[in-house]
Design a protein around this motif. Structure first.
Motif, PDB file in Angstrom:
ATOM      1  N   VAL A 240     -21.870  17.387 -56.310  1.00 27.38           N
ATOM      2  CA  VAL A 240     -21.537  16.170 -55.572  1.00 27.38           C
ATOM      3  C   VAL A 240     -21.419  15.025 -56.584  1.00 27.38           C
ATOM      4  CG1 VAL A 240     -22.425  14.540 -53.844  1.00 27.38           C
ATOM      5  CG2 VAL A 240     -22.857  16.996 -53.585  1.00 27.38           C
ATOM      6  N   ASP A 241     -20.377  14.216 -56.470  1.00 28.50           N
ATOM      7  CA  ASP A 241     -20.217  13.041 -57.339  1.00 28.50           C
ATOM      8  C   ASP A 241     -21.271  11.999 -56.920  1.00 28.50           C
ATOM      9  OD1 ASP A 241     -19.513  10.541 -58.375  1.00 28.50           O
ATOM     10  OD2 ASP A 241     -17.361  10.978 -58.301  1.00 28.50           O
ATOM     11  N   LYS A 242     -22.300  11.888 -57.747  1.00 28.44           N
ATOM     12  CA  LYS A 242     -23.497  11.125 -57.368  1.00 28.44           C
ATOM     13  C   LYS A 242     -23.193   9.651 -57.097  1.00 28.44           C
ATOM     14  CE  LYS A 242     -28.334  11.028 -58.857  1.00 28.44           C
ATOM     15  NZ  LYS A 242     -28.673   9.625 -59.090  1.00 28.44           N
ATOM     16  N   ALA A 243     -22.419   9.044 -57.994  1.00 27.07           N
ATOM     17  CA  ALA A 243     -22.147   7.602 -57.849  1.00 27.07           C
ATOM     18  C   ALA A 243     -21.341   7.328 -56.571  1.00 27.07           C
ATOM     19  CB  ALA A 243     -21.396   7.095 -59.074  1.00 27.07           C
ATOM     20  N   TRP A 244     -20.357   8.181 -56.317  1.00 27.12           N
ATOM     21  CA  TRP A 244     -19.513   8.017 -55.122  1.00 27.12           C
ATOM     22  C   TRP A 244     -20.342   8.212 -53.849  1.00 27.12           C
ATOM     23  CZ3 TRP A 244     -15.889   5.824 -52.733  1.00 27.12           C
ATOM     24  CH2 TRP A 244     -15.192   6.393 -51.657  1.00 27.12           C
ATOM     25  N   TYR A 245     -21.164   9.256 -53.871  1.00 26.94           N
ATOM     26  CA  TYR A 245     -22.004   9.540 -52.710  1.00 26.94           C
ATOM     27  C   TYR A 245     -22.907   8.337 -52.419  1.00 26.94           C
ATOM     28  CZ  TYR A 245     -24.610  12.440 -49.399  1.00 26.94           C
ATOM     29  OH  TYR A 245     -25.165  12.952 -48.259  1.00 26.94           O
TER      30      TYR A 245
ATOM     31  N   ARG B 204     -16.482  17.146 -51.033  1.00 21.03           N
ATOM     32  CA  ARG B 204     -15.113  17.650 -50.908  1.00 21.03           C
ATOM     33  C   ARG B 204     -14.974  18.776 -49.880  1.00 21.03           C
ATOM     34  NH1 ARG B 204     -11.414  16.174 -53.941  1.00 21.03           N
ATOM     35  NH2 ARG B 204     -10.437  18.236 -53.839  1.00 21.03           N
ATOM     36  N   SER B 205     -16.039  19.008 -49.104  1.00 23.85           N
ATOM     37  CA  SER B 205     -15.965  20.074 -48.100  1.00 23.85           C
ATOM     38  C   SER B 205     -16.721  19.590 -46.862  1.00 23.85           C
ATOM     39  CB  SER B 205     -16.628  21.332 -48.652  1.00 23.85           C
ATOM     40  OG  SER B 205     -17.960  21.026 -48.999  1.00 23.85           O
ATOM     41  N   THR B 206     -16.718  20.398 -45.810  1.00 24.94           N
ATOM     42  CA  THR B 206     -17.528  20.037 -44.646  1.00 24.94           C
ATOM     43  C   THR B 206     -18.608  21.110 -44.458  1.00 24.94           C
ATOM     44  OG1 THR B 206     -17.480  19.340 -42.332  1.00 24.94           O
ATOM     45  CG2 THR B 206     -16.068  21.211 -42.921  1.00 24.94           C
ATOM     46  N   HIS B 207     -19.504  20.896 -43.521  1.00 28.18           N
ATOM     47  CA  HIS B 207     -20.544  21.888 -43.242  1.00 28.18           C
ATOM     48  C   HIS B 207     -21.031  21.680 -41.822  1.00 28.18           C
ATOM     49  CE1 HIS B 207     -22.417  18.391 -45.381  1.00 28.18           C
ATOM     50  NE2 HIS B 207     -22.995  18.310 -44.200  1.00 28.18           N
TER      51      HIS B 207
ATOM     52  N   ARG C 169     -29.024  20.234 -54.041  1.00 26.56           N
ATOM     53  CA  ARG C 169     -27.574  20.121 -54.245  1.00 26.56           C
ATOM     54  C   ARG C 169     -27.322  19.714 -55.690  1.00 26.56           C
ATOM     55  NH1 ARG C 169     -25.520  18.970 -48.801  1.00 26.56           N
ATOM     56  NH2 ARG C 169     -23.485  18.289 -49.504  1.00 26.56           N
ATOM     57  N   ALA C 170     -26.341  20.356 -56.316  1.00 27.03           N
ATOM     58  CA  ALA C 170     -25.952  19.950 -57.667  1.00 27.03           C
ATOM     59  C   ALA C 170     -25.261  18.597 -57.595  1.00 27.03           C
ATOM     60  CB  ALA C 170     -25.015  21.001 -58.257  1.00 27.03           C
ATOM     61  N   MET C 171     -25.563  17.727 -58.576  1.00 27.88           N
ATOM     62  CA  MET C 171     -24.979  16.377 -58.597  1.00 27.88           C
ATOM     63  C   MET C 171     -24.343  16.132 -59.957  1.00 27.88           C
ATOM     64  SD  MET C 171     -26.346  14.280 -56.027  1.00 27.88           S
ATOM     65  CE  MET C 171     -27.282  14.774 -54.611  1.00 27.88           C
ATOM     66  N   ARG C 172     -23.146  15.543 -59.926  1.00 33.76           N
ATOM     67  CA  ARG C 172     -22.517  15.180 -61.189  1.00 33.76           C
ATOM     68  C   ARG C 172     -22.754  13.684 -61.435  1.00 33.76           C
ATOM     69  NH1 ARG C 172     -18.984  18.258 -63.497  1.00 33.76           N
ATOM     70  NH2 ARG C 172     -18.241  19.145 -61.530  1.00 33.76           N
TER      71      ARG C 172
ATOM     72  N   SER D 273     -29.775  18.637 -61.039  1.00 32.80           N
ATOM     73  CA  SER D 273     -30.101  19.106 -59.695  1.00 32.80           C
ATOM     74  C   SER D 273     -30.650  17.933 -58.886  1.00 32.80           C
ATOM     75  CB  SER D 273     -31.081  20.275 -59.750  1.00 32.80           C
ATOM     76  OG  SER D 273     -32.249  19.856 -60.389  1.00 32.80           O
ATOM     77  N   GLY D 274     -30.143  17.791 -57.685  1.00 35.63           N
ATOM     78  CA  GLY D 274     -30.586  16.726 -56.797  1.00 35.63           C
ATOM     79  C   GLY D 274     -30.927  17.339 -55.457  1.00 35.63           C
ATOM     80  N   ALA D 275     -31.152  16.499 -54.482  1.00 30.21           N
ATOM     81  CA  ALA D 275     -31.469  17.000 -53.146  1.00 30.21           C
ATOM     82  C   ALA D 275     -30.888  16.047 -52.116  1.00 30.21           C
ATOM     83  CB  ALA D 275     -32.973  17.099 -52.990  1.00 30.21           C
TER      84      ALA D 275
END
Ligand code: OOG
Ligand code: NI
Length: 465
Positions: free
Chosen positions: A196-201, A218-221, A275-278, A286-288
């Protein structure tokens, strides 16, 4: 090779989604187990009466899901996937207005619409669409960035959509195409491992946690999957006893001794999921994220427009009294209001035309040549007809907003000096490319056709239409 019909696809999709979600969110499995135990206990204690609002087979298998998409294009695509499963958009919900904190979405529910299909498998999905054009939440710059981001992603692979269109057109799929369709459809709602793009999120999260959940990735769930339970108060106690922290209320009508109407829901917040974060320098850490939750519901009788107006009015009374008496438990206030104003029996709800029923001539009706009375109330009272409640198959905007809010990490921000963008069912129909159906019209149709039959049998066509 045999073909798989739409309802079989729907049942299989619901079952596989449930299995997938149970692997992703283990507390969901606990919820399903406890729901099943409660349902079995209620059935044992109350016998046939427990099944008045749905057979135990239906209730045990019953789920609703919730998903969230970003653009009308994505919504139109998901409508094709659900169309394959015999599910149609019903109802328009504006959660922007129903929520106090920032919930910038409008919603509909995809579900089967006719009685036979509902009885086979009632799977429904509450589906929300982000509203980047609403200036109360998004300034022009953020709106433009968000819309560009959303335009560049693909939630549903073309192969899935092609199979969906075929299933809808032919009302079935050959076995191996059905298998492929189900795999792709379930896969589209799985949590993605992509960083997940951390700054954008975080930029979106400052506006609204819901906006970040929808437009930050970039996806749904699947957001949650909700089992149905026959005694939600008992379920709440048992989950709490197991150490699962529930939100502090059951949304919707209170527990009371009269008939259950509409929908009662409660939920718990799921644990944070890794969740992986960029990060901005390009490294992946690694983030959550804590966005998903568990929800459970009890369904009651569908209310007519008049019944619904009464329901909304009573909620208003409850709010007022709760504000005046902050020390008193809201559930107690609610019960007292219900006892004072809500009809205490199905018969009264029917006689006052506050709720929907299917009617049929009573087998043991008078056969002495006397003329039947001409109103529903008297026909029921004098034993000429019997009424079976029609279950509420839809959602409640205020409860939905309450569930959204109680599970958000922050309030978000909202500029109420701006004029909100107006949306309605007609706009949503245009966006989806399919008619958003009016739930009242669906319930009325079911009730009216039963009444027409009663009228013919009892020679009452003038009185009952
Ligand atoms: C949907 C919340 C509404 C319900 O049961 O009322 C909902 C969401 O969180 O995406 O599912
Ligand atoms: Ni829900």
């Amino acid at each position: 090779m045999s073909a798989i019909s739409q309802w079989q696809l729907r049942a299989a999709f619901a079952a596989r989604l449930s299995e997938m979600y149970g692997q992703e969110v283990p507390a969901y499995t606990t919820l399903v187990d406890v729901s099943r135990e409660v349902n079995e206990d209620v059935l044992r204690a109350r016998g046939a009466d427990a099944e008045r609002l749905g057979s135990i087979g239906r209730v045990t298998a019953e789920r609703h899901g919730a998903i969230r998409v970003g653009t009308p294009r994505e919504l139109a695509q998901v409508a094709r996937v659900f169309g394959a499963l015999g599910m149609h958009p019903v109802g328009f919900y504006d959660l922007r207005e129903a929520a106090a904190s920032a919930v910038p979405v409008i919603s509909t529910a995809f579900r089967p619409v006719d009685g036979e299909e509902l009885a086979r498998n009632p799977f429904r999905v509450f589906t929300s669409l982000l509203t980047p054009a609403d200036p109360r939440f998004f300034d022009p710059d953020l709106r433009a960035r968000l819309e560009t981001f959303l335009a560049g992603r693909e939630l549903f692979p073309p192969e899935l959509l092609a199979l969906a269109d075929r299933a809808e057109a032919e009302k079935e799929l050959p076995e191996d195409d059905a298998e492929r369709f189900l795999q792709l459809a379930v896969g589209a709602f799985e949590l993605s491992g992509e960083p997940v793009d951390k700054a954008w999120y975080e930029t979106l999260e400052r506006v609204s946690a819901v906006a970040a959940d929808i437009g930050g990735v970039r996806s749904t769930h699947i957001n949650h999957l909700t089992p149905r339970v026959l005694d939600i108060d008992e379920l709440y106690r048992r989950m709490t006893d197991r150490g699962i922290e529930m939100i502090d209320t059951i949304q919707g009508p209170p527990a009371w001794k009269g008939p259950d109407v509409l929908l009662r829901q409660t939920s718990f917040r799921a644990l944070a999921e890794p969740r992986a974060m960029r990060t901005p320098d390009g490294s992946v850490v690694s983030g959550a994220l804590r966005v998903r939750f568990g929800e459970v519901e009890a369904r009651g009788i569908a209310l007519t427009r008049e019944g619904r107006a009464l329901y909304d009015e009573l909620l208003g009374h409850i709010d007022e009294q709760a504000n005046r008496n902050p020390a008193e438990a809201r559930s107690e206030i609610a019960r007292a209001v219900w006892e004072r104003h809500m009809p205490g029996s199905e018969e009264e709800l029917a006689a006052e035309q506050l709720a929907y029923f299917t009617y049929r001539p009573a087998d043991d009706r008078p056969r002495d040549g006397s003329r039947p009375p001409t109103t529903i109330g008297e026909l029921l009272r004098q034993g000429w007809v019997r009424a079976e409640p029609i279950v509420y198959e839809d959602f409640l905007p205020r409860s939905a907003a309450g569930i959204f809010q109680s599970n958000l990490s922050g309030e978000g921000t909202r500029d109420n000096d701006q004029e909100g963008t107006a949306y309605d069912a007609a706009w949503l129909s245009g966006a989806i490319g399919r008619d958003v159906l009016d739930p009242y019209a669906l319930y009325t149709r079911q009730q009216s056709s039963s009444l027409a039959h009663v009228a013919r049998e009892l020679d009452l066509t003038d009185a009952l239409g």
